[in-house]
Write a protein that holds these residues in place. Structure first.
Motif, mmCIF file in Angstrom:
data_model
loop_
_atom_site.group_PDB
_atom_site.id
_atom_site.type_symbol
_atom_site.label_atom_id
_atom_site.label_comp_id
_atom_site.label_asym_id
_atom_site.label_seq_id
_atom_site.Cartn_x
_atom_site.Cartn_y
_atom_site.Cartn_z
ATOM 1 N N ALA A 42 -4.713 -1.256 4.605
ATOM 2 C CA ALA A 42 -3.573 -0.579 3.973
ATOM 3 C C ALA A 42 -2.264 -1.077 4.585
ATOM 4 O O ALA A 42 -1.289 -1.330 3.862
ATOM 5 N N ARG A 43 -2.229 -1.256 5.886
ATOM 6 C CA ARG A 43 -1.017 -1.758 6.544
ATOM 7 C C ARG A 43 -0.711 -3.179 6.085
ATOM 8 O O ARG A 43 0.438 -3.523 5.817
ATOM 9 N N ARG A 99 -1.564 -4.523 3.221
ATOM 10 C CA ARG A 99 -1.095 -4.440 1.830
ATOM 11 C C ARG A 99 0.344 -3.951 1.746
ATOM 12 O O ARG A 99 1.110 -4.386 0.882
ATOM 13 N N GLN A 100 0.728 -3.045 2.634
ATOM 14 C CA GLN A 100 2.086 -2.493 2.632
ATOM 15 C C GLN A 100 3.116 -3.494 3.137
ATOM 16 O O GLN A 100 4.237 -3.533 2.650
ATOM 17 N N GLN A 101 2.763 -4.279 4.143
ATOM 18 C CA GLN A 101 3.777 -5.069 4.839
ATOM 19 C C GLN A 101 3.659 -6.576 4.700
ATOM 20 O O GLN A 101 4.617 -7.286 4.976
#
Length: 153
Positions: free
Chosen positions: A99-100, A102-104
């Protein structure tokens, strides 16, 4: 996207303390590392998290991402203590790491890992595929200081 942890566990978005990191590696079956290696490695994480068993305060699982923040992201140190396995902790850690990313991470980032047999089904559920025969993992293992000292004697 986060995965719900079972009751009695919480996710901490940072690497575990050095002693917990060393214990997690050793006790989960990963190759043991020295304190010196852990002290140098943990601050070099692009992102890391660990799971704490709230009743005991024990770090029960962990994972890290190392990389350059632009193109390469390598998942490492995925580990769950044997007494805490089969409860979704590894899934929750990997979900948080991805998730991190994908976010950054910029579009087109390359995310990889080396999959030991026990983790392969987990990684496949998250979309990882084997790269062989197009590419295979290779390693250059540096000799330890004790090995170098014995050779000089």
């Amino acid at each position: 996207m986060t995965r719900e942890l079972p009751q009695g566990y919480r996710l901490v978005e940072e690497p575990p303390p050095v002693e917990a990191y060393l214990a997690l590696r050793r006790d989960s079956g990963l190759s043991p590392r020295t304190r010196e290696q852990a002290v140098a490695a943990l601050p070099g994480s692009w992102y890391a998290c660990h799971v704490v068993h709230t009743d005991t305060g024990t770090a029960a699982g962990m994972g890290r991402v190392i990389g350059d923040g632009g193109w390469y992201f390598h998942v490492v140190d995925m580990a769950v203590l044997p007494d805490h396995q089969r409860r979704g902790l590894g899934d929750a850690v990997l979900t948080a790491l991805l998730a991190r990313i994908r976010q950054q991470a910029p579009p087109g980032a390359y995310v990889n890992l080396l999959a030991d047999a026990p983790g392969r089904r987990l990684y496949a559920r998250h979309g990882f595929v084997e790269t062989a025969p197009a590419s295979i993992g290779m390693a250059l293992v540096q000799p330890s200081q004790s090995t170098q000292a014995r050779k000089r004697s």
